[in-house]
Write a protein that holds these residues in place. Structure first.
Motif, short mmCIF file in Angstrom:
data_model
loop_
_atom_site.label_atom_id
_atom_site.label_comp_id
_atom_site.label_asym_id
_atom_site.label_seq_id
_atom_site.Cartn_x
_atom_site.Cartn_y
_atom_site.Cartn_z
N SER A 64 0.77 -1.27 -0.08
CA SER A 64 -0.13 -0.03 0.08
C SER A 64 1.07 1.41 -0.06
O SER A 64 0.54 2.08 -0.57
CB SER A 64 -0.94 -0.19 1.31
OG SER A 64 -1.60 -1.11 1.21
N GLY A 65 1.89 1.18 0.96
CA GLY A 65 2.88 2.39 0.81
C GLY A 65 3.56 2.42 -0.51
O GLY A 65 3.67 3.62 -0.76
N ILE A 68 1.51 4.62 -2.98
CA ILE A 68 1.51 6.06 -2.71
C ILE A 68 2.96 6.48 -3.01
O ILE A 68 2.89 7.50 -3.93
CB ILE A 68 1.40 6.09 -1.28
CG1 ILE A 68 -0.13 5.84 -0.85
CG2 ILE A 68 1.77 7.84 -1.09
CD1 ILE A 68 -0.31 5.78 0.75
N HIS A 71 3.77 7.07 -6.80
CA HIS A 71 2.82 8.01 -7.62
C HIS A 71 3.69 9.35 -8.05
O HIS A 71 4.30 9.83 -7.21
CB HIS A 71 1.44 8.45 -6.61
CG HIS A 71 0.53 9.22 -7.66
ND1 HIS A 71 0.68 10.59 -7.78
CD2 HIS A 71 -0.83 8.81 -7.87
CE1 HIS A 71 -0.46 10.75 -8.44
NE2 HIS A 71 -1.39 9.84 -8.61
N ILE A 74 3.60 12.51 -5.78
CA ILE A 74 4.36 12.53 -4.34
C ILE A 74 5.70 12.42 -4.48
O ILE A 74 6.49 12.18 -5.14
CB ILE A 74 3.89 10.99 -3.83
CG1 ILE A 74 2.47 10.71 -3.56
CG2 ILE A 74 4.76 10.64 -2.66
CD1 ILE A 74 1.78 11.54 -2.65
N ASP A 78 6.68 14.08 1.83
CA ASP A 78 5.11 14.23 1.98
C ASP A 78 4.53 13.50 3.00
O ASP A 78 4.96 12.49 3.29
CB ASP A 78 4.62 13.74 0.50
CG ASP A 78 3.37 14.15 0.54
OD1 ASP A 78 2.28 13.71 1.41
OD2 ASP A 78 2.81 14.80 -0.60
N LEU A 80 2.00 11.95 3.38
CA LEU A 80 1.24 10.79 3.14
C LEU A 80 2.15 9.49 3.17
O LEU A 80 1.55 8.34 2.92
CB LEU A 80 0.66 10.98 1.82
CG LEU A 80 -0.51 11.89 1.55
CD1 LEU A 80 -1.00 11.96 0.13
CD2 LEU A 80 -1.70 11.06 2.32
N LEU A 81 3.51 9.88 3.26
CA LEU A 81 4.66 8.63 3.12
C LEU A 81 4.60 8.08 4.45
O LEU A 81 5.45 6.92 4.63
CB LEU A 81 5.71 9.14 2.76
CG LEU A 81 5.83 9.88 1.15
CD1 LEU A 81 7.11 10.17 0.93
CD2 LEU A 81 5.41 8.69 0.48
N GLY A 83 2.09 6.48 7.27
CA GLY A 83 0.63 6.18 7.73
C GLY A 83 0.59 5.23 9.00
O GLY A 83 1.39 4.60 9.22
N SER A 283 9.56 0.98 0.74
CA SER A 283 8.03 1.08 1.78
C SER A 283 8.24 0.01 2.88
O SER A 283 8.50 -1.41 2.52
CB SER A 283 7.05 0.72 0.83
OG SER A 283 6.12 0.81 1.56
#
Ligand SMILES: [Ca+2]
Ligand SMILES: [Ca+2]
Length: 321
Positions: A64-65, A68, A71, A74, A78, A80-81, A83, A283
């Motif tokens: 999942s990481g 992200i 992308h 990104i 960020d 969002l990195l 979670g 990740s």
């Protein structure tokens, strides 16, 4: 003659009763043993099942990481990195570039080999050991069968009983480096030696991301100077590739911070830069103490992203591959 009237020492009916009691106790002990054994096996199965589920979940989080981190919009740092889906699960993604590492094929020339010798020496190899392994690395990739002074060509591999000799072409994987005589000494001195090298990029070390030891080796400056430079570069959080970094925009800025004039060494300009063009996304997914990681190398061209390399690993406690 009178028959004997003396009674036996023990009543004859007692013997069967004692055996029965022993038998019952033995059966109870056997049943207890079987129950405990069965319970332990069942618990092991349950624990193994839970561990498998945690590993699967951690890998899923890492994927999942990765989605992200890969992308196009990104960027490193960020929010969002990082979670935290719940109290026991977390995802951590780092975006760097392959240019933060040394391109080993690019350095195996008479002009640039001194970078590798300095790096190996900084890891604790003697001067002779460092020169020998660099000679052998150069022999492994050069097309001819003429041996460098302390190197190794096919006859030396045969003499060592090795079935494979030098490839006489550039390295295609970092694992191939382990075939070269002397690399065992490098691995012993620096177990994480792979993190210093890459096979991607144009050979310019990205000074805005690289580790101090690599900067010191490439620019021939003391390690303490490189550490002072990266301490300022990495900002208050102490990590490269985050939003608080103090990135240099000109090479002169780096040389000023290192207290060094522009290098005059032949070819040094070909070895350093301030950008990364080959993204490396790492990740790591965690469930409690269980962690799994995926590292990918990407190529972005014409709005398309291509995966050049994919590597799955069990992170060390420091979170490294
Ligand atoms: Ca050769
Ligand atoms: Ca930082």
């Amino acid at each position: 003659m009178q028959p004997s009237t003396s009674a036996p020492a023990w009543p004859s009916h007692r013997a069967p009763g004692g055996s029965a009691l022993l038998m019952v106790l033995w059966v109870i002990a056997l049943l207890s043993f079987l129950m405990v054994t069965t319970l332990m096996i069942a618990m092991q199965d349950v624990e193994a099942g839970v561990a498998r589920e945690m590993i699967s979940r951690a890998r899923h989080l890492a994927e999942s990481g990765l989605a992200i981190g890969c992308h196009q919009q990104i960027e490193a740092g960020d929010p969002l990195l990082r979670g935290k889906p719940d109290s026991i699960e977390s995802i951590e993604v780092q975006i760097t570039s392959e240019e933060a590492r040394l391109n080993v094929n690019h350095l195996l020339t008479d002009t640039h080999r001194s970078v590798l010798e300095r790096l190996f020496a900084s890891w604790g190899l003697s001067r002779v050991e460092a020169e020998s392994v660099v000679d052998a690395l150069m022999d492994f990739v050069d097309e001819d069968d003429f041996k460098h002074l302390k190197g190794a060509e096919s006859s030396d591999y045969k003499a060592r009983g090795l079935s494979r000799g030098p490839a006489n072409r550039p390295f295609r994987s970092l694992d191939e480096m382990l075939l070269v005589p002397g690399m065992d000494r490098v691995m012993q001195a620096a177990p994480r030696w792979r993190e210093a090298f890459t096979l991607w990029g144009d050979g310019r070390l990205n000074l805005n991301e690289a580790e101090p030891a690599l900067i010191a080796a490439v620019l021939d400056v003391p390690l303490t100077s490189a550490q002072n430079f990266t301490r300022h570069r990495d900002g208050l959080d102490g990590h490269p590739c985050t939003l608080d970094d103090n990135l240099a925009e000109e090479l002169e800025e780096v040389y000023d911070r290192l207290g060094k004039g522009r290098p005059s060494g032949e070819g040094t300009g070909e070895l350093v830069g301030l950008n990364g063009y080959t993204p490396r996304v790492v990740s790591i997914g965690r469930v409690n103490d269980c962690a799994r990681g995926i590292a990918v190398t990407l190529q972005r061209r014409d709005g398309k992203t291509q995966v050049l390399a994919w590597h799955e690993f069990v992170p060390s406690t420091a979170g490294r591959p």
